[in-house]
Design an enzyme around this catalytic site. Structure first.
Site, PDB file in Angstrom:
ATOM      1  N   HIS A 447      -5.359  13.952  28.476  1.00 53.08           N
ATOM      2  CA  HIS A 447      -4.969  14.121  29.878  1.00 53.08           C
ATOM      3  C   HIS A 447      -3.453  14.285  30.025  1.00 53.08           C
ATOM      4  CE1 HIS A 447      -4.822  12.382  34.206  1.00 53.08           C
ATOM      5  NE2 HIS A 447      -5.018  13.678  34.226  1.00 53.08           N
ATOM      6  N   VAL A 458       0.936  11.567  27.752  1.00 54.98           N
ATOM      7  CA  VAL A 458      -0.461  12.007  27.777  1.00 54.98           C
ATOM      8  C   VAL A 458      -1.345  10.793  27.564  1.00 54.98           C
ATOM      9  CG1 VAL A 458      -0.108  14.370  26.938  1.00 54.98           C
ATOM     10  CG2 VAL A 458      -0.551  12.552  25.301  1.00 54.98           C
ATOM     11  N   GLU A 459      -2.544  10.851  28.165  1.00 55.41           N
ATOM     12  CA  GLU A 459      -3.544   9.834  27.883  1.00 55.41           C
ATOM     13  C   GLU A 459      -4.555  10.451  26.918  1.00 55.41           C
ATOM     14  OE1 GLU A 459      -4.146   7.137  31.771  1.00 55.41           O
ATOM     15  OE2 GLU A 459      -4.566   9.234  32.148  1.00 55.41           O
ATOM     16  N   VAL A 460      -4.853   9.738  25.838  1.00 52.10           N
ATOM     17  CA  VAL A 460      -5.852  10.186  24.874  1.00 52.10           C
ATOM     18  C   VAL A 460      -7.084   9.337  25.111  1.00 52.10           C
ATOM     19  CG1 VAL A 460      -6.419  10.239  22.412  1.00 52.10           C
ATOM     20  CG2 VAL A 460      -4.154  10.968  23.188  1.00 52.10           C
ATOM     21  N   VAL A 496      -3.731   5.916  34.304  1.00 53.92           N
ATOM     22  CA  VAL A 496      -2.658   6.271  35.240  1.00 53.92           C
ATOM     23  C   VAL A 496      -3.197   6.528  36.652  1.00 53.92           C
ATOM     24  CG1 VAL A 496      -0.898   8.003  35.756  1.00 53.92           C
ATOM     25  CG2 VAL A 496      -1.084   7.081  33.448  1.00 53.92           C
TER      26      VAL A 496
END
Ligand code: NAD
Length: 709
Positions: A447, A458-460, A496
């Site tokens: 993301h 970034v979100e993994v 987030v």
């Protein structure tokens, strides 16, 4: 015990010029450590013993760094302001010896010359730098809530003028070789191959006559000009910091003291301010963010080895796909193949990178040939040619589950058996996207945040069946793209957006109570956010929120529901900045731009309210922020994030949570869980059940626990 080899080695040349090479043993880059004080003293003493010595050149033995800064653990280890002040004084007196050296000393700079490294170079009598891209000069201490403590606040203004020096010290920004030359920070910039030779020749030419400051700088150095300059800088700084960053104010003060009362008072003031700033909670918070992001850059998201990354595929060349292609090619240096359903998408993605690189070319940070070279890495088509070689495919097509499942199937058909499928969905569960996959272990969420080229996070998001290797490969891609990655659970809103939604919803409630749009935004900007919640909503897209909120409500409950009256805003076709209609007015092309953004007052009519400021700014900030803190604590409790550290990085890098507070978890520790719970209970009584403190916070308050040790 044998003494460690010194980081400063002297070689004497036949022409009686000494070359001091800085090479910290066993480290990739040079950073300054406390023990160097003695080593510098020793090497200077040794040099002085050569009676025929004509001068010194100081150069680095490392490929990428002159000196990249001071070792920050040194500051973290100080337990009192006095101790930190002593540290600064030692640095000052060591560099003073260089400045007072009886023969000319020239710094030959290649690579990072930052913080203490630049202060050392400033103490030399002349500076030459390489024209290499790696060469960067700056004093970034302010970013850690500090100021340059080894004379930087005194020498820089005298060298380049107070106005330019204040700009560099207050922003902490780096300058490259050519700019450094233009501003007089270095005396020459030459190709790296002749750097040492040029520095030696400069030594041979003996003492240089002092370079005159340009007339503007001289004017500003006079008493009247100086008063004017400092009052402007103070005002501008306050507009940016809102008084939340004490380092900025101290920098201005210390530079002024040096100019008004002379260097000796200036150095005194600098060391004292350094000591005091090192003990502030703001500096501690900023340093903890620095350590956290450094640590995250080294983590792989688990123990598995990533698959090697040679080529990347991207599905969808829209706003996000264009940005992802850009960072993959320009930051990561990886070839990118984009697939879209139409040429417009491909062209959009190509133009995205072309425009961004164009800015770099215009500001002379990049040569046109380099732009061409990087653009060659990006190509696209409306079919899957080239995808058979992709090691990972990032999907950024429309937000639609069936479409994303179809994308998984098509990639499984057209790409290699090992190819990872990473979805940039903002609201769909990754487990659902992988539901029909033949190789669900290779499906994951990745993301990004908009604008992709600017947002560092970034979100993994692995789903239950994602393999460890897929996680590692995805984190490796994010790192190549220059991103900081946090691994989060496949729950609604991930991390987030889940903590952002209650914060924005609370701002919306304040608005419906009649609080004007501007005062809401101002309250949170004063609190320390880069933009207020209503501006953020306009920027992200009001329609984007409507995709995420229902998912949060369905999975996590009614506390996420947006106030019903908000439907009217969407029904009115307002999507925010992207369609020029939102909570603020966006002048259309040709219309004159307003200096200050103005709220679109017709929104009040839509919402059926008469705006009137009735809440204290502190109350507005408290309501919105407390909603975010409570949700962040829940996320940690439920394992949505792996640690408080990840939660802090996510909030600061993904939303712009005030860095000087260190993130929601550091901030809650600073307040104490007891105070957080009491505040939430008070707000619950006054404003409603949605403020009920979560179980985790209650438990922590009872047991006096903290998030960080
Ligand atoms: P966008 O509408 O700008 O771009 C989507 C692109 O996908 C278009 O160019 C479209 O032609 C293309 N496309 C559609 N079907 C396709 C197919 N079958 N094959 C190839 N390409 C196809 O959308 P966007 O804002 O870039 O969002 C893309 C994704 O990123 C969405 O899932 C969205 O939720 C997510 N996201 C968006 C943001 C944001 O701020 N916009 C932030 C994070 C995540």
């Amino acid at each position: 015990q044998r003494a460690k080899p010194s980081a400063f080695q002297l070689t004497l040349r036949p022409d009686n010029i000494g070359v001091i090479t800085i090479d910290v043993p066993g480290e990739k880059v040079n950073t300054l450590k406390a023990e160097f004080v003695e080593q510098v003293n020793d090497v200077l003493l040794k040099a002085q013993q050569h009676t025929a010595l004509e001068g010194l050149v100081i150069i680095s033995g490392k490929p990428d760094s002159f000196i990249a800064g001071a070792d920050i653990t040194m500051i973290a280890a100080c337990t009192s302001a006095k101790e930190a002040e002593t540290l600064a004084k030692k640095g000052q007196s060591t560099l003073a010896q260089i400045a007072a050296f009886p023969v000319p000393v020239v710094a030959a700079i290649h690579g990072a010359c930052l913080g203490g490294g630049l202060e050392l170079a400033l103490a030399c009598h002349s500076r030459i730098c390489s024209l290499d891209e790696k060469t960067a000069l700056g004093l970034p201490e302010v970013q850690l809530g500090l100021l340059p403590g080894s004379g930087g606040t005194q020498r820089l203004p005298r060298l380049i003028g107070a106005d330019k020096a204040l700009d560099l010290i207050l922003t902490g920004r780096h300058v490259r070789a050519r700019q450094a030359l233009r501003m007089g920070l270095v005396d020459d910039a030459v190709p790296q191959s002749i750097l040492l030779q040029t520095a030696i020749e400069r030594v041979k030419r003996g003492w240089q006559s002092k370079r005159e400051l340009p007339w503007q700088a001289r004017l500003l150095n006079g008493p009247l000009g100086r008063s004017l300059l400092f009052s402007i800088v103070r005002k501008k700084t306050l507009e940016k910091t809102h008084g939340n960053y004490p380092a900025a104010e101290r920098i201005i003060q210390v530079v002024r003291t040096g100019l008004d009362q002379g260097s000796a008072s200036g150095y005194e003031a600098e060391a004292r301010a350094f000591g005091e700033l090192a003990m502030t909670p703001q500096s501690a918070a900023l340093r903890s963010l620095f350590f956290a992001s450094t640590a995250l850059k080294k983590e792989r998201g688990g123990n598995a080895q990533p698959h090697a990354l040679h080529r990347v595929g991207i599905l969808g060349g829209g706003l996000m796909g264009g940005g992802i292609a850009c960072v993959t090619a320009t930051r990561g240096g990886l070839p990118v193949r984009i697939k879209d359903i139409n040429e417009t998408g491909i062209n959009h993605a190509l133009k995205y990178s072309w425009d961004i690189l164009g800015k770099r070319v215009r500001s002379k940070r990049m040569r046109p040939a380099e732009r061409q070279k990087q653009m060659m890495l990006i190509s696209g088509s409306t079919d899957y040619t080239g995808f058979e070689q992709a090691d990972i495919v990032v999907e950024a097509v429309f937000e639609d589950l069936a479409l994303k499942q179809q994308m998984v199937a098509e990639i499984e058909q057209h790409a290699a058996p090992h190819t990872v499928f990473a979805s940039n969905t903002s609201s769909l569960p990754i487990g659902h996207i992988a539901a029909k996959a033949q190789r669900p272990q290779q499906v994951i969420g990745l993301h990004y945040f908009s604008p992709v080229d600017k947002m560092p996070l970034v979100e993994v998001i692995p789903h239950a069946g994602t393999s460890e290797e897929t996680i590692a490969t995805t984190v490796a891609l994010a790192h190549k793209q220059g991103k900081t990655a946090i691994v989060v659970a496949d729950r609604a809103g991930f991390y987030v957006n889940r903590i952002l939604a209650p914060y924005i919803n609370e701002a919306a409630r304040c608005l419906l109570e009649g609080e004007p749009i501007e005062s809401l935004d101002k309250a949170l900007v004063d609190f320390g956010f880069p933009v207020g919640p209503i501006t953020l909503l306009d920027e992200v897209g009001i329609d984007v929120g409507t995709k995420i909120i229902p998912v949060l409500v369905a999975e996590l409950g009614e506390r996420f529901a947006a106030p019903a009256a908000f439907d009217a805003v969407l029904k009115d076709g307002r999507k925010g900045r992207k369609n020029g209609r939102g909570f603020y007015l966006y002048p259309s092309e040709g219309q004159q731009r307003q200096r200050r953004k103005r709220a679109d007052t017709s929104v009040y009519l839509l919402l059926g309210i008469t705006p009137k400021s009735h809440l204290q700014p502190a109350t507005i900030a408290q309501r919105c922020v407390m909603m975010m803190l409570n949700e962040a604590a829940r996320c940690l409790d439920e394992g949505v994030i792996r640690s408080a550290r990840d939660g802090d990085i996510g909030a600061v890098f993904g939303i712009g949570f005030p860095p000087f507070l260190g993130g929601p978890f550091r901030y809650m520790d600073e307040l104490g869980a007891g105070t957080v719970v009491k505040t939430l209970e008070y707000l619950q009584q006054r404003y409603g059940e949605h403020f009920a403190p979560c179980e985790k916070l209650r438990r922590m308050a009872q047991q006096g626990e903290r998030f960080y040790p």
